[in-house]
Design a protein around this motif. Structure first.
Motif, short mmCIF file in Angstrom:
data_model
loop_
_atom_site.label_atom_id
_atom_site.label_comp_id
_atom_site.label_asym_id
_atom_site.label_seq_id
_atom_site.Cartn_x
_atom_site.Cartn_y
_atom_site.Cartn_z
N LEU A 56 108.30 20.45 16.12
CA LEU A 56 109.07 20.62 14.90
C LEU A 56 109.18 22.11 14.62
N LEU A 57 110.39 22.57 14.52
CA LEU A 57 110.67 23.99 14.32
C LEU A 57 110.96 24.25 12.86
N ARG A 58 110.26 25.24 12.31
CA ARG A 58 110.50 25.62 10.92
C ARG A 58 111.91 26.15 10.76
N GLU A 59 112.49 25.99 9.60
CA GLU A 59 113.88 26.34 9.33
C GLU A 59 114.23 27.77 9.74
N ASP A 60 113.29 28.71 9.60
CA ASP A 60 113.57 30.10 9.96
C ASP A 60 113.52 30.34 11.47
N GLY A 61 113.15 29.31 12.25
CA GLY A 61 113.15 29.42 13.71
C GLY A 61 111.97 30.16 14.30
N ARG A 62 110.98 30.48 13.51
CA ARG A 62 109.84 31.26 14.00
C ARG A 62 108.63 30.43 14.40
N ILE A 63 108.35 29.37 13.66
CA ILE A 63 107.11 28.62 13.84
C ILE A 63 107.40 27.21 14.32
N LEU A 64 106.64 26.78 15.35
CA LEU A 64 106.78 25.44 15.91
C LEU A 64 105.47 24.69 15.73
N TYR A 65 105.59 23.47 15.24
CA TYR A 65 104.45 22.56 15.13
C TYR A 65 104.58 21.54 16.25
N PRO A 66 103.61 21.47 17.15
CA PRO A 66 103.71 20.52 18.26
C PRO A 66 103.65 19.08 17.77
N VAL A 67 104.28 18.20 18.52
CA VAL A 67 104.20 16.76 18.29
C VAL A 67 103.49 16.19 19.50
N ARG A 68 102.37 15.53 19.27
CA ARG A 68 101.57 14.94 20.35
C ARG A 68 101.54 13.43 20.18
N GLU A 69 102.02 12.71 21.19
CA GLU A 69 102.04 11.25 21.16
C GLU A 69 102.73 10.73 19.91
N GLY A 70 103.82 11.40 19.52
CA GLY A 70 104.60 10.98 18.37
C GLY A 70 104.05 11.39 17.02
N ILE A 71 102.95 12.13 17.01
CA ILE A 71 102.32 12.56 15.76
C ILE A 71 102.51 14.05 15.57
N PRO A 72 103.18 14.46 14.49
CA PRO A 72 103.34 15.89 14.22
C PRO A 72 101.99 16.52 13.85
N ILE A 73 101.66 17.61 14.51
CA ILE A 73 100.42 18.33 14.21
C ILE A 73 100.79 19.45 13.24
N MET A 74 100.67 19.15 11.95
CA MET A 74 101.13 20.06 10.90
C MET A 74 99.99 20.94 10.39
N LEU A 75 99.20 21.47 11.29
CA LEU A 75 98.10 22.38 10.95
C LEU A 75 98.53 23.80 11.27
N ILE A 76 98.36 24.70 10.33
CA ILE A 76 98.81 26.09 10.51
C ILE A 76 98.18 26.70 11.75
N ASP A 77 96.87 26.51 11.95
CA ASP A 77 96.20 27.11 13.11
C ASP A 77 96.68 26.55 14.44
N GLN A 78 97.24 25.34 14.45
CA GLN A 78 97.73 24.73 15.69
C GLN A 78 99.19 25.05 15.95
N SER A 79 99.86 25.64 14.98
CA SER A 79 101.28 25.98 15.16
C SER A 79 101.42 27.17 16.10
N ILE A 80 102.63 27.35 16.59
CA ILE A 80 102.91 28.41 17.58
C ILE A 80 104.03 29.29 17.03
N ASP A 81 103.78 30.58 17.05
CA ASP A 81 104.81 31.55 16.65
C ASP A 81 105.73 31.75 17.84
N VAL A 82 106.87 31.06 17.84
CA VAL A 82 107.78 31.12 18.99
C VAL A 82 108.59 32.41 19.01
N SER A 83 108.51 33.22 17.97
CA SER A 83 109.19 34.51 18.02
C SER A 83 108.51 35.45 19.00
N ARG A 84 107.28 35.13 19.39
CA ARG A 84 106.53 35.93 20.37
C ARG A 84 106.82 35.49 21.80
N VAL A 85 107.46 34.33 21.97
CA VAL A 85 107.66 33.74 23.30
C VAL A 85 108.97 34.23 23.88
#
Length: 85
Positions: A56-85
């Motif tokens: 799940l990508l945040r509206e600003d396009g910077r932060i991604l929350y992974p979805v594992r086995e159909g469950i969104p992992i909506m934890l800040i520490d588990q999110s990925i800053d995709v602007s660095r990728v």
């Protein structure tokens, strides 16, 4: 898409409260290439080692929350800053 649209409509980033949407294939391909190269850290500063098949990508396009086995992992520490990728 494995996430029910009704759930997707109410999910927001827990930090900024911005809406989230399913991440596109191009972003996931780029992210997974970086994960395979060992260059991705989550926001908790831990190495991301598992490929992300859905996210799940945040509206600003910077932060991604992974979805594992159909469950969104909506934890800040588990999110990925995709602007660095």
């Amino acid at each position: 898409m494995s996430i029910d649209q009704e759930l997707l409509d109410i999910l927001v980033c827990p930090q900024s409260k911005e809406p989230v949407a399913m991440a596109g294939a191009e972003l996931l391909d780029r992210l997974n290439a970086a994960i395979e190269a060992g260059s991705v850290l989550n926001r908790g500063e831990e190495a991301v080692t598992e490929p992300v098949t859905e996210g799940l990508l945040r509206e600003d396009g910077r932060i991604l929350y992974p979805v594992r086995e159909g469950i969104p992992i909506m934890l800040i520490d588990q999110s990925i800053d995709v602007s660095r990728v």
